[in-house]
Design an enzyme around this catalytic site. Structure first.
Site, short mmCIF file in Angstrom:
data_model
loop_
_atom_site.label_atom_id
_atom_site.label_comp_id
_atom_site.label_asym_id
_atom_site.label_seq_id
_atom_site.Cartn_x
_atom_site.Cartn_y
_atom_site.Cartn_z
N GLU A 126 43.49 29.00 56.52
CA GLU A 126 42.52 27.81 56.41
C GLU A 126 41.27 28.63 57.44
O GLU A 126 41.28 29.50 58.13
CB GLU A 126 43.31 26.82 57.31
CG GLU A 126 44.36 25.93 56.63
CD GLU A 126 44.92 24.77 57.50
OE1 GLU A 126 44.43 24.29 58.28
OE2 GLU A 126 45.92 24.34 56.85
N GLN A 335 32.61 61.36 50.17
CA GLN A 335 31.80 62.41 50.62
C GLN A 335 31.79 63.51 49.69
O GLN A 335 30.84 64.18 49.60
CB GLN A 335 32.79 62.73 52.04
CG GLN A 335 31.91 63.80 52.71
CD GLN A 335 30.68 62.94 53.45
OE1 GLN A 335 30.62 61.65 53.43
NE2 GLN A 335 29.64 63.96 53.92
N HIS A 337 32.22 63.28 46.51
CA HIS A 337 31.10 63.10 45.32
C HIS A 337 29.84 63.09 45.79
O HIS A 337 28.65 63.20 44.91
CB HIS A 337 31.49 61.79 44.70
CG HIS A 337 32.60 61.83 43.52
ND1 HIS A 337 33.61 61.92 44.37
CD2 HIS A 337 32.58 61.71 42.49
CE1 HIS A 337 34.77 61.74 43.23
NE2 HIS A 337 33.81 61.85 42.01
N GLY A 338 29.26 63.18 47.08
CA GLY A 338 27.96 63.41 47.71
C GLY A 338 27.23 62.16 47.11
O GLY A 338 27.91 61.08 47.02
N GLU A 362 46.15 39.51 53.87
CA GLU A 362 47.66 39.56 54.20
C GLU A 362 47.95 40.10 55.50
O GLU A 362 49.13 40.72 55.87
CB GLU A 362 48.52 40.27 53.08
CG GLU A 362 48.37 39.53 51.93
CD GLU A 362 49.50 39.75 50.75
OE1 GLU A 362 50.61 40.23 51.16
OE2 GLU A 362 49.12 39.46 49.52
#
Ligand code: COS
Length: 381
Positions: A126, A335, A337-338, A362
């Site tokens: 809630e 990182q 993949h730059g 969760e």
């Protein structure tokens, strides 16, 4: 890859084939349109995936929590949002009925949930009761022949898609956690309505909505478990959900690592593939080690659940470790993949966003540490 018994190897091959042939091609559209099509759930059901964890006596495949983790891991590699939508039904939606239902309720609902005719969801949180669900204010009062439910639940995954809502409500405000009772509310029940849909950082295809209960009356036959037992049903269901979420994290981490390995082998810098630079190779090694530990925890804890030995602490540990390890893995993937890791043109950027919520939903990492610490202090090592 760890060794699986033959029936689970077959399941993994089935789930992998489905994930690659059906889910993966849809993933870009799901991300673009912020919607997992309901038809995809129907296809998952047709392939038998929604039946995996349901016991055979209720029309399921009886492959337990281990089977569910196998499916979760494979689906997440193709599309996190689709896997989460699957989990809202097959994990916490269906498992709440398995955990809390009477034999009659299980006989009535579980076969329909196993074959996808009835999609479930789980409504606990809630606006002012997230980490502390015992502070909920949704209430259920006895009326002639049943219960009247009033209140509002938030952050409900697939609340707009579900045919059956497992909802938790206060039936005795003076009793705290022992004053909560669980109910099943079928879609179409007067007084149940779907409210605002969240726009999220990641897992955008999975719908997350408000469910409102306004003078919503259900018969006593739809009470799940005994009066006052709702909190325990909620927690025991979350034990399963947190474990399955560990499998989501594992799948996402594998996808990020696979893309990173491919990238590191092909991207050239200083005259050679970046994989041949030790600092990049070390990142790949650290992620591989994280993934190995995640896999070990997920399947060990799943085997405990399936063997019916207590596993609440281990489930919390698995959720905690896997969500934090996933964060490390996707961070390294960006990182490696730059600049391309930061570009929305490449999937890594999405995985980085998809991963972040796993440390929150969760049960936050802080809640998992609380569960673990309490158990350690109570039972020792
Ligand atoms: N399985 C079965 N019963 C459990 C249980 C579990 N895993 N964990 C707790 N219970 C029982 C307790 O045994 C206790 O029963 P008794 O009153 O008979 O002793 C009752 O539930 C209350 O437990 P407790 O006193 O530990 O409750 P707290 O209010 O202190 O809450 C935490 C415990 C914090 C662990 C719980 O509120 C929690 O998990 N919060 C996070 C909720 C969450 O994950 N929200 C995310 C959204 S849901 S998708």
């Amino acid at each position: 890859m760890h060794a699986l018994p033959e029936e689970l190897t077959l399941l993994r091959d089935l789930a992998r084939g489905f994930a690659n042939d059906v889910v993966r091609p849809l993933a870009p559209q799901i991300e673009r349109e912020h919607r997992v099509p309901r038809e995809l759930l129907a296809q998952m059901a047709e392939a038998g995936l929604t039946a995996v964890a349901v016991p055979t006596e209720y029309g399921g495949a009886g492959l337990g929590e281990t089977g569910l983790c196998v499916v979760m891991e494979e689906l997440t590699q193709a599309c996190f949002a689709s896997a989460v939508t699957f989990g809202a039904h097959a994990s916490i939606g269906t498992m709440s009925v398995l955990v809390g239902g009477s034999p009659e309720q299980k006989q009535h609902w579980l076969p329909k949930m196993a074959n996808g005719e009835v999609l479930g969801c789980y409504a606990l949180s809630e606006a002012n009761a997230g980490s502390d669900p015992a502070a909920m204010t949704t209430k259920a009062v006895r009326v002639d022949g049943g219960w009247r439910i009033d209140g509002e639940k938030v952050w409900i995954t697939s609340g707009d898609m579900a045919d059956l809502v497992t909802v938790f409500a206060v039936t005795d405000p003076s009793a705290g956690a022992r004053g909560v009772t669980a109910f099943l509310v079928p879609k179409g029940t007067p007084g149940l309505s779907v409210g605002k849909r969240e726009e999220k950082m990641g897992q955008r295809g999975s719908s997350t909505v408000v469910l409102a209960f306004d003078n919503c009356v259900v018969p006593d036959a739809l009470r799940l478990g005994a009066v006052g037992e709702g909190f325990k049903i909620a927690m025991a269901t979350l034990d399963r959900g947190r474990l399955a979420l560990g499998a989501n994290c594992l799948g996402c981490a594998k996808e990020a690592q696979r893309l990173s390995v491919d990238w590191a082998k092909t991207r050239v810098a200083f005259g050679k593939p970046i994989a041949e630079h030790q600092m990049i190779a070390a990142m790949l090694a650290d992620s591989a080690t994280d993934i190995y530990a995640m896999e070990a925890m997920v399947y060990r804890t799943a085997s405990m659940c399936d063997a019916h030995v207590p596993y609440s602490r281990e489930s919390a540990m698995t959720k905690l470790f896997c969500s934090e390890a996933l964060d490390r893995v996707v961070d390294r993937a960006v990182q490696i993949h730059g600049g391309m890791g930061y570009s929305a043109e490449y999937k890594i950027e999405q995985l980085y966003r998809d991963a972040r919520v796993t440390r929150i939903y969760e049960g936050t990492s802080e809640i998992q540490r609380l569960v673990i610490a309490r158990d350690v202090l109570k039972k020792g090592l």
